[in-house]
Design a protein around this motif. Structure first.
Motif, PDB file in Angstrom:
ATOM      1  N   PHE A   1      -3.821   3.076   3.412  1.00  0.00           N
ATOM      2  CA  PHE A   1      -3.376   3.824   2.246  1.00  0.00           C
ATOM      3  C   PHE A   1      -3.524   5.325   2.482  1.00  0.00           C
ATOM      4  O   PHE A   1      -2.609   6.108   2.189  1.00  0.00           O
ATOM      5  CB  PHE A   1      -4.180   3.386   1.022  1.00  0.00           C
ATOM      6  N   ARG A   2      -4.658   5.723   3.061  1.00  0.00           N
ATOM      7  CA  ARG A   2      -4.890   7.145   3.338  1.00  0.00           C
ATOM      8  C   ARG A   2      -3.884   7.673   4.357  1.00  0.00           C
ATOM      9  O   ARG A   2      -3.419   8.813   4.261  1.00  0.00           O
ATOM     10  CB  ARG A   2      -6.322   7.341   3.857  1.00  0.00           C
TER      11      ARG A   2
ATOM     12  N   LEU B   1       0.824  -1.211   0.000  1.00  0.00           N
ATOM     13  CA  LEU B   1       0.000   0.000   0.000  1.00  0.00           C
ATOM     14  C   LEU B   1       0.858   1.260   0.000  1.00  0.00           C
ATOM     15  O   LEU B   1       0.536   2.250   0.657  1.00  0.00           O
ATOM     16  CB  LEU B   1      -0.964   0.003   1.192  1.00  0.00           C
ATOM     17  N   THR B   2       1.951   1.219  -0.751  1.00  0.00           N
ATOM     18  CA  THR B   2       2.916   2.318  -0.768  1.00  0.00           C
ATOM     19  C   THR B   2       2.872   3.135  -2.058  1.00  0.00           C
ATOM     20  O   THR B   2       3.509   4.181  -2.132  1.00  0.00           O
ATOM     21  CB  THR B   2       4.344   1.764  -0.633  1.00  0.00           C
TER      22      THR B   2
ATOM     23  N   SER C   1      -7.514  -1.595   4.555  1.00  0.00           N
ATOM     24  CA  SER C   1      -6.520  -1.302   3.518  1.00  0.00           C
ATOM     25  C   SER C   1      -6.610   0.147   3.067  1.00  0.00           C
ATOM     26  O   SER C   1      -5.595   0.832   2.927  1.00  0.00           O
ATOM     27  CB  SER C   1      -6.717  -2.227   2.308  1.00  0.00           C
TER      28      SER C   1
ATOM     29  N   ALA D   1       1.571  -1.317  -7.651  1.00  0.00           N
ATOM     30  CA  ALA D   1       0.152  -1.059  -7.892  1.00  0.00           C
ATOM     31  C   ALA D   1      -0.343  -1.859  -9.091  1.00  0.00           C
ATOM     32  O   ALA D   1      -1.460  -1.652  -9.557  1.00  0.00           O
ATOM     33  CB  ALA D   1      -0.080   0.436  -8.126  1.00  0.00           C
TER      34      ALA D   1
ATOM     35  N   SER E   1      -2.361   1.788  -5.372  1.00  0.00           N
ATOM     36  CA  SER E   1      -2.146   0.416  -4.913  1.00  0.00           C
ATOM     37  C   SER E   1      -3.262  -0.100  -4.025  1.00  0.00           C
ATOM     38  O   SER E   1      -3.383  -1.302  -3.808  1.00  0.00           O
ATOM     39  CB  SER E   1      -0.808   0.308  -4.170  1.00  0.00           C
ATOM     40  N   ALA E   2      -4.082   0.782  -3.482  1.00  0.00           N
ATOM     41  CA  ALA E   2      -5.138   0.341  -2.571  1.00  0.00           C
ATOM     42  C   ALA E   2      -6.373  -0.167  -3.296  1.00  0.00           C
ATOM     43  O   ALA E   2      -7.195  -0.867  -2.704  1.00  0.00           O
ATOM     44  CB  ALA E   2      -5.536   1.490  -1.649  1.00  0.00           C
TER      45      ALA E   2
ATOM     46  N   SER F   1       3.300   6.916  -2.188  1.00  0.00           N
ATOM     47  CA  SER F   1       2.723   7.673  -1.078  1.00  0.00           C
ATOM     48  C   SER F   1       3.676   7.749   0.109  1.00  0.00           C
ATOM     49  O   SER F   1       3.345   8.382   1.123  1.00  0.00           O
ATOM     50  CB  SER F   1       1.395   7.041  -0.647  1.00  0.00           C
TER      51      SER F   1
END
Length: 331
Positions: free
Chosen positions: A120-121, A89-90, A116, A286, A94-95, A256
């Motif tokens: 991600f947020r 989740l980087t 998830s 992703a 990707s989320a 992110s």
């Protein structure tokens, strides 16, 4: 500068260096690990150590890869002292797949964020801290040690009990721990963080199980910092035909989190700062064929390429026969 490890024509280990478009053997080296450990006590690091070494005739690294003589671009004399880990989740976007899987399983009703998406947020809001500040920690997972690494060009084994055998095109950071217990980065490679996405989809708490699989990385180690923008191709080849292909993005412009933030949250644990150890840390992706409904088969070939990293990483997948586990007592 790029480095490779390979087997020479006599089957002996060798190291090659690529500079100015030409690859030559380093005549006094047989291990990138040994070069790296020497560099930890040398002013100027790896380039300074390599500059003192005599070089041999040009090496055809594409031929080495085709002949199955390329080795992973880092290993450890004791494979138990190599740690293979990663973060998820980087990357921007990707989320989406993970979030869709969890909602399909009924983990959260429509309109409510899954764990998830929350993670991600958190990365979007705190994964790129200002200088001197600590950012939010990412999702983290353990894959295994040096025993799980498949050399470039060689099969990635998928266990008989696996429900899926899916590629994950990523960038891997390569590190050694110096004599003072400090992480020292060598550079970056292409990585295939091979996973079982069907097992993960059963329940998010199975993610740890889904990551305990083999992987591959290389063939070349790109010495130095990671480019901010990476745009490569990931594809699956079946019976000589490309059955799936998609671009993948990486580098901090497409992430992110900063690399520094991801590194800090891995190496903050003293466990991962043991002198002489090697770390291969995957930075996430992703792009997955699984998200497009692809189910791989034994002997499919994964190919990941990005020109800034040299030769493509190619590995067939092989489903293993069942291996009975017999647990006996010592009492």
């Amino acid at each position: 500068m790029h480095l490779i490890q390979y087997l020479d024509s006599q089957g002996n280990r060798a190291v090659g260096v690529t500079e100015g478009g030409q690859t030559r053997q380093l005549l006094e080296a047989s291990s990138i690990y040994d070069l790296a450990m020497a560099a930890t006590t040398t002013i100027g690091g790896l380039p300074a150590v390599i500059a003192t070494m005599q070089q041999g005739e040009p090496v055809d690294k594409a031929a080495l890869l085709a002949e199955g003589r390329m080795l992973a671009p880092i290993d450890h004399p004791d494979p138990a002292h190599m740690h293979v880990t990663g973060t998820g989740l980087t990357h921007l976007g990707s989320a989406a797949t993970r979030d869709a899987m969890h909602k399909a399983n009924g983990e959260k009703p429509a309109g409510e964020m899954t764990d998830s998406m929350k993670m991600f947020r958190m990365g979007l809001e705190g994964g790129k801290p200002a200088a001197g500040e600590r950012g939010v920690q990412p999702e983290w997972f353990y894959k295994g040690n040096g025993h799980i690494v498949a050399n470039p060009g060689h099969p990635i084994p998928s266990p008989s009990f696996a429900l899926d055998a899916g590629e994950e095109p990523e960038i891997a950071g390569i590190y050694v721990i110096d004599q003072h217990g400090q992480p020292r980065r060598l550079g970056f490679t292409l990585g295939n963080e091979f996973s079982d996405h069907v097992t993960e989809r059963v329940n998010y708490l199975y993610l740890a199980h889904s990551k305990l699989r083999a992987c591959s990385f290389g063939p070349e180690l790109r010495v130095g910092d990671l480019p901010r923008h990476i745009e490569g191709k990931s594809r699956i080849i079946r019976d000589g035909e490309v059955v799936w292909e998609k671009p993948f993005l990486s580098g901090e412009d497409n992430m992110s989190h900063t690399i520094a933030n991801l590194e800090y949250h891995h190496f903050k644990y003293e466990l991962f700062r043991q002198r002489g150890d090697v770390h291969v840390h995957m930075f996430g992706t992703a792009t997955l064929s699984f998200a497009d409904g692809i189910s791989t088969r034994s002997n499919d070939i994964f190919e990941i390429e990005e020109s800034q990293f040299g030769l493509p990483l190619r590995n067939p997948v092989r489903v293993e026969e069942e291996k009975p586990v017999i647990i006996g007592g010592l009492y």
